[in-house]
Design an enzyme around this catalytic site. Structure first.
Site, PDB file in Angstrom:
ATOM      1  N   GLY A  52      34.756  22.714  78.455  1.00  0.00           N
ATOM      2  CA  GLY A  52      36.095  22.483  78.963  1.00  0.00           C
ATOM      3  C   GLY A  52      36.381  23.328  80.184  1.00  0.00           C
ATOM      4  O   GLY A  52      35.876  24.439  80.323  1.00  0.00           O
ATOM      5  N   SER A  53      37.177  22.789  81.089  1.00  0.00           N
ATOM      6  CA  SER A  53      37.618  23.569  82.246  1.00  0.00           C
ATOM      7  C   SER A  53      38.689  24.563  81.812  1.00  0.00           C
ATOM      8  O   SER A  53      39.196  24.532  80.698  1.00  0.00           O
ATOM      9  CB  SER A  53      38.144  22.638  83.332  1.00  0.00           C
ATOM     10  N   GLY A  54      39.017  25.477  82.716  1.00  0.00           N
ATOM     11  CA  GLY A  54      39.964  26.533  82.400  1.00  0.00           C
ATOM     12  C   GLY A  54      39.300  27.879  82.230  1.00  0.00           C
ATOM     13  O   GLY A  54      39.980  28.884  82.001  1.00  0.00           O
ATOM     14  N   HIS A  55      37.954  27.906  82.348  1.00  0.00           N
ATOM     15  CA  HIS A  55      37.205  29.159  82.169  1.00  0.00           C
ATOM     16  C   HIS A  55      36.600  29.650  83.488  1.00  0.00           C
ATOM     17  O   HIS A  55      35.704  30.485  83.490  1.00  0.00           O
ATOM     18  CB  HIS A  55      36.087  28.961  81.145  1.00  0.00           C
ATOM     19  N   LYS A 103      27.841  26.248  74.251  1.00  0.00           N
ATOM     20  CA  LYS A 103      28.624  27.219  73.491  1.00  0.00           C
ATOM     21  C   LYS A 103      28.955  26.640  72.113  1.00  0.00           C
ATOM     22  O   LYS A 103      29.077  25.432  71.951  1.00  0.00           O
ATOM     23  CB  LYS A 103      29.912  27.574  74.247  1.00  0.00           C
ATOM     24  N   ASP A 108      31.568  20.499  71.791  1.00  0.00           N
ATOM     25  CA  ASP A 108      30.467  20.711  72.736  1.00  0.00           C
ATOM     26  C   ASP A 108      29.134  20.364  72.087  1.00  0.00           C
ATOM     27  O   ASP A 108      28.297  19.664  72.680  1.00  0.00           O
ATOM     28  CB  ASP A 108      30.434  22.165  73.208  1.00  0.00           C
ATOM     29  N   HIS A 217      40.002  29.916  74.063  1.00  0.00           N
ATOM     30  CA  HIS A 217      40.949  28.797  74.063  1.00  0.00           C
ATOM     31  C   HIS A 217      42.247  29.199  73.360  1.00  0.00           C
ATOM     32  O   HIS A 217      43.068  28.348  73.045  1.00  0.00           O
ATOM     33  CB  HIS A 217      40.348  27.580  73.368  1.00  0.00           C
TER      34      HIS A 217
END
Length: 328
Positions: A52-55, A103, A108, A217
Site C-alpha cells: 500500500g502507498s502511504g509509506h 511484508k 500482500d 497502518h
C-alpha cells in the site's frame, strides 16, 4: 485536514507521476500501471517489492541500480492487485527469474502469491520472502504473526546488492532465509496517520500520550502511557530488542532509526544519540547505521528502531554497497 493534495482519489496517480518526472534519470513509470521501474536494464535477477502507498519513500524510492528493479504501489494502506504485481514481474524478468520481497500482511501475501502463480504459468521463475520484523505484537490487524515494517528496507538493500554482484535466484532465496531472523523492529507513535480519503487520524492520542508498538497502518500497539523523554523511550525500545537478541558484548549490529512521517530529523538525531549510548554501554558494535524517513505512515509522528545482528561480514558489505536510487 490540511494536505498538499488536489483530489484525494487521484493522489497515487499524481504522486507516481511526480516521483518519476523528478527522477527520470533513475526510474520511470510503466504506462497505465502503478508500477515504478528502474531505467537500468541489466541481465540479472529481478527484485520487486511493493504494498500500500502511504509509506514513502518505501517502496518506489528504493528502485534503482543496486536495490529494487521495480515497486508496485497499491492504494493508500491497500495491497496492490495481482494483475499489477504480475506486470511488474514480467517487466523485471530479464531471463534470470524474479525475487519478491513481501511484508507480512494477509492482503500482500495473498496477492503476491497469486501473481507468482500466474507468472510461473508464463514460464517465469519466481521466489519470495516474507518480512515479519515487528516485535511489538505477535498478531495484529491484517496479519497472522508479526508485521513487516521498516526492517524490510534492509532486506531490499542486502538482496539488491547481492543481485547487483551476480547472485542467482536460488542464492537470493538462500540469503533472504539467512538474514530475516536477524532483523527486528519496534516503534513508538505520538499521533495517528490521516488517510487522505478519510480526512481524520486513524486513532487519537492525547497531547501528552504515546503508544508503544503501533503498526505502520495504525494497528494497535502494546501500551499507552504519558509522554516520556527521548532517553526513556530509547531505553524501552532497546530493552524490547534485547529481549529478542540477548545482547552480548562484542556483537556486531546494523542500526536503522526510521521516522514515521512527521517527526523532525532534529528529534530523530536526539533519539539516535540516546540509542547509541545504550548500545555502547552493553558493548554492542554498530557497523552500519541509517537515520531518517525510510518507511513512513503518511503523517504519523513517531519513530521505529530496527537492529540487525551482523553474523556475516558479507552482510555488512552489502549494506554499504553503493546504489543509485531516489531515497537511499
Amino acid at each position: 485536514m490540511k494536505k498538499l493534495i488536489n483530489n484525494p482519489a487521484h493522489i497515487i496517480d499524481e504522486m507516481i507521476n511526480g516521483l518519476t518526472k523528478s527522477y527520470a534519470h533513475l526510474v520511470k513509470r510503466i504506462e497505465n500501471t502503478t508500477i515504478v521501474i528502474s531505467i537500468e536494464n541489466a541481465a540479472k535477477v529481478g527484485l520487486i517489492s511493493g504494498g500500500g502507498s502511504g509509506h514513502e519513500p518505501a517502496h518506489a524510492g528504493f528502485v534503482g541500480q543496486g536495490m529494487l528493479t521495480a515497486a508496485v504501489c497499491g492504494q493508500v494502506f491497500t495491497s496492490p492487485t495481482p494483475d499489477q504485481i504480475l506486470i511488474a514481474i514480467r517487466a523485471a524478468n530479464k531471463g534470470h527469474g524474479v525475487f519478491m520481497v513481501v511484508k507480512n500482511y494477509s492482503g500482500d501475501i495473498m496477492n503476491f502469491e497469486m501473481a507468482k502463480d500466474l507468472a510461473e504459468m508464463d514460464g517465469i521463475d519466481v521466489e519470495y520472502c516474507i518480512v515479519a520484523d515487528d516485535i511489538a505484537v505477535e498478531n495484529s490487524t491484517y496479519t497472522q504473526g508479526r508485521r513487516g515494517v521498516a526492517g524490510t528496507v534492509l532486506v531490499h538493500k542486502i538482496l539488491g546488492a547481492a543481485i547487483d554482484q551476480g547472485a542467482t535466484l536460488a542464492e537470493v532465496k538462500s540469503l533472504s532465509d539467512a538474514i530475516l531472523p536477524h532483523i527486528k523492529t519496534i516503534g513508538v507513535a505520538f499521533s495517528g496517520a490521516t488517510v487522505p480519503e478519510v480526512g481524520k487520524p486513524g486513532f487519537a492520542l492525547a497531547d501528552d500520550e504515546i503508544e508503544y508498538g503501533v503498526g505502520i497502518h495504525g494497528e494497535p500497539g502494546y501500551r499507552r502511557e504519558k509522554l516520556q523523554s527521548s532517553a526513556d523511550l530509547a531505553k524501552e525500545l532497546v530493552n524490547k530488542l534485547n529481549n529478542e537478541f540477548n545482547f552480548q558484548s562484542g556483537d556486531n549490529y546494523a542500526l536503522l532509526i526510521n521516522g514515521l512521517g512527521s517527526t523532525p530529523l532534529m528529534e530523530q538525531y536526539v533519539f539516535a544519540n540516546d540509542v547509541f549510548k545504550l548500545l555502547t554501554n552493553v558493548g554492542i558494535n554498530i557497523h552500519f547505521s541509517k537515520i531518517g524517513n525510510y518507511m513512513t505512515a503518511i503523517d504519523m509522528a513517531g519513530v521505529s528502531l530496527t537492529l540487525m545482528k551482523l553474523d556475516n561480514q558479507k552482510w555488512t558489505e552489502y549494506l554499504n554497497y553503493g546504489v543509485k536510487t531516489v531515497a537511499w
